[in-house]
Design a protein around this motif. Structure first.
Motif, PDB file in Angstrom:
ATOM      1  N   GLN A   3       0.828  -1.207   0.000  1.00 49.87           N
ATOM      2  CA  GLN A   3       0.000   0.000   0.000  1.00 49.87           C
ATOM      3  C   GLN A   3       0.864   1.259   0.000  1.00 49.87           C
ATOM      4  O   GLN A   3       0.528   2.263  -0.633  1.00 49.87           O
ATOM      5  CB  GLN A   3      -0.926   0.005   1.213  1.00 49.87           C
ATOM      6  N   GLU A  46       1.838   1.890  -3.537  1.00 43.50           N
ATOM      7  CA  GLU A  46       0.705   2.386  -4.322  1.00 43.50           C
ATOM      8  C   GLU A  46       0.489   3.880  -4.080  1.00 43.50           C
ATOM      9  O   GLU A  46       0.266   4.648  -5.026  1.00 43.50           O
ATOM     10  CB  GLU A  46      -0.551   1.596  -3.956  1.00 43.50           C
ATOM     11  N   ASP A  87      -2.911   0.249  -9.641  1.00 44.95           N
ATOM     12  CA  ASP A  87      -2.182  -1.016  -9.493  1.00 44.95           C
ATOM     13  C   ASP A  87      -2.827  -2.116 -10.332  1.00 44.95           C
ATOM     14  O   ASP A  87      -2.135  -2.870 -11.025  1.00 44.95           O
ATOM     15  CB  ASP A  87      -2.151  -1.412  -8.015  1.00 44.95           C
ATOM     16  N   ALA A 134      -5.256   4.713  -6.067  1.00 42.07           N
ATOM     17  CA  ALA A 134      -4.017   3.932  -5.958  1.00 42.07           C
ATOM     18  C   ALA A 134      -4.259   2.463  -6.289  1.00 42.07           C
ATOM     19  O   ALA A 134      -3.493   1.839  -7.036  1.00 42.07           O
ATOM     20  CB  ALA A 134      -3.437   4.069  -4.551  1.00 42.07           C
ATOM     21  N   VAL A 135      -5.331   1.908  -5.742  1.00 41.87           N
ATOM     22  CA  VAL A 135      -5.647   0.496  -5.995  1.00 41.87           C
ATOM     23  C   VAL A 135      -5.994   0.272  -7.464  1.00 41.87           C
ATOM     24  O   VAL A 135      -5.557  -0.706  -8.086  1.00 41.87           O
ATOM     25  CB  VAL A 135      -6.813   0.039  -5.088  1.00 41.87           C
TER      26      VAL A 135
END
Length: 379
Positions: A177, A180, A211, A207-208
């Motif tokens: 995390q 990210e 990714d 961010a997720v």
């Protein structure tokens, strides 16, 4: 001991028979039916009850309470001895690995670079760096296995502190995390926007999604990192990214202007060692002899290291190696998350060292003067 208990029981029974005989004589002499309110009867019953109670308590104390007290004392002693050993080995392995991390970070050790021929001393330095990390993971694994049997003064508070420090180390090695969010902040910086103007939950979702998009694109194009793709792949990625960026108010034109920089940012090289991997690497490093645990020697480690990549042992060592493989701290780029990760790992390990040093059970793992020379951080 068994004979003495039998003798005590026999004596008590004989005494009880004597009391019963006394009762019979009282009844015969007075020619009356026994009544419980007669003094002589009460005296005899009290004496008999006392004898039986004494017999029972004797068995209870000798056969249960005393052995239990002795067992608990032995257990506490073994538990403290176990902690003293764990403290020494945990501190030593942490100190050894952190010393190497500091060396890597401050001297920019070129023996980690891919283009450096790993011969002689350089080969040893590279291998021993991975070995030190694996050894620390081994002792952390041992501590977790033995924790239920470890006894420390003020156990609840102190044990909690040690486990918290260990969890912090595990997190610093495995925290995806953080990477990210690093990518998100870098993108905002390239398009000259402030992350503080966007709700934190939107940043985390962005961010997720980034990714996932990166992994999907690389998988579809069969490339390891996005910056290895052709121009069409990069252009399509930027277009897809702009759709994800709408909730955080970043337009397609803004992303296209800094396309190459963004592609480099999302192509960040990771050095993550996931928590389950850490446990598995720790297990690989274990040696168990009865109830005693140790970690494998450097000699055994080298035997594993020289095996083919398809072997189970080498598989886990390669997963530990990702922390150092081609790590170049002098490169003018931020496309390697390990550059930011290493100081975090170092600091979390130092906190474990400090906690262990502050627990004054057994001898100190290092002199006060030498401990005070250890830096809490590296920059």
């Amino acid at each position: 001991m068994k004979t003495s208990r039998m003798k005590l029981a026999a004596d008590s029974l004989e005494y009880l028979h004597g009391q019963i005989d006394s009762l019979n004589k009282v009844a015969e002499n007075h020619k009356v039916t026994l009544k419980l309110n007669e003094v002589s009867v009460q005296t005899a019953l009290i004496a008999a009850t006392t004898a039986l109670t004494t017999l029972f308590l004797g068995f209870l104390i000798k056969d249960y309470l005393i052995p239990l007290i002795v067992e608990n004392r032995v257990k506490r002693k073994k538990g403290q001895e176990l902690f003293i050993k764990s403290k020494r080995n945990l501190f030593s392995s942490a100190n050894s690995f952190n010393h190497r991390l500091k060396e890597i970070f401050q001297t920019r050790s070129h023996y980690l670079w891919q283009q450096t021929p790993l011969i002689g001393f350089y080969d040893y330095k590279y291998r021993s760096t991975v070995f030190r990390l694996c050894t620390l993971l081994g002792w952390i694994r041992i501590y977790r296995i033995q924790e239920p049997n470890i006894v420390i003064k003020k156990k609840a508070k102190t044990s909690h502190q040690i486990i918290e420090r260990i969890r912090a180390i595990e997190s610093s090695l495995a925290d995806g995390q953080r990477v990210e969010m690093y990518v998100v902040k870098a993108i905002f910086q390239h398009v000259s926007k402030d992350t503080n103007a966007v709700p934190q939950v939107d940043l985390e979702n962005f961010a997720v999604e980034i990714d996932h998009l990166v992994h999907a694109t690389c998988s579809m194009k069969n490339i390891l990192r996005l910056n290895q793709g052709d121009n069409a792949t990069k252009d399509n990625f930027i277009e897809d990214l702009s759709k994800l960026a709408q909730p955080v108010n970043i337009a397609l034109t803004e992303l296209q202007t800094v396309k190459d920089k963004i592609v480099d940012e999302v192509s960040v090289k990771l050095g993550l060692i996931y928590r389950d991997w850490q446990d598995a690497i720790g297990d690989l490093m274990l040696l168990k002899n009865g109830e005693e645990y140790q970690t494998i020697s450097y000699k055994t480690f080298e035997t594993y290291w020289d095996q083919a990549n398809t072997t189970l042992e080498k598989k886990w060592l390669k997963r530990a190696e990702v922390m150092f493989d081609n790590l170049n701290l002098t490169a003018n780029t931020k496309s390697d998350s390990r550059i930011e990760q290493i100081p975090l790992i170092y600091s979390s390990i130092y906190e474990l060292q400090k906690t262990l040093y502050d627990i004054k059970i057994g001898s100190d793992p290092i002199s006060k003067a030498n401990f005070e020379k250890i830096s809490a951080t590296i920059k």
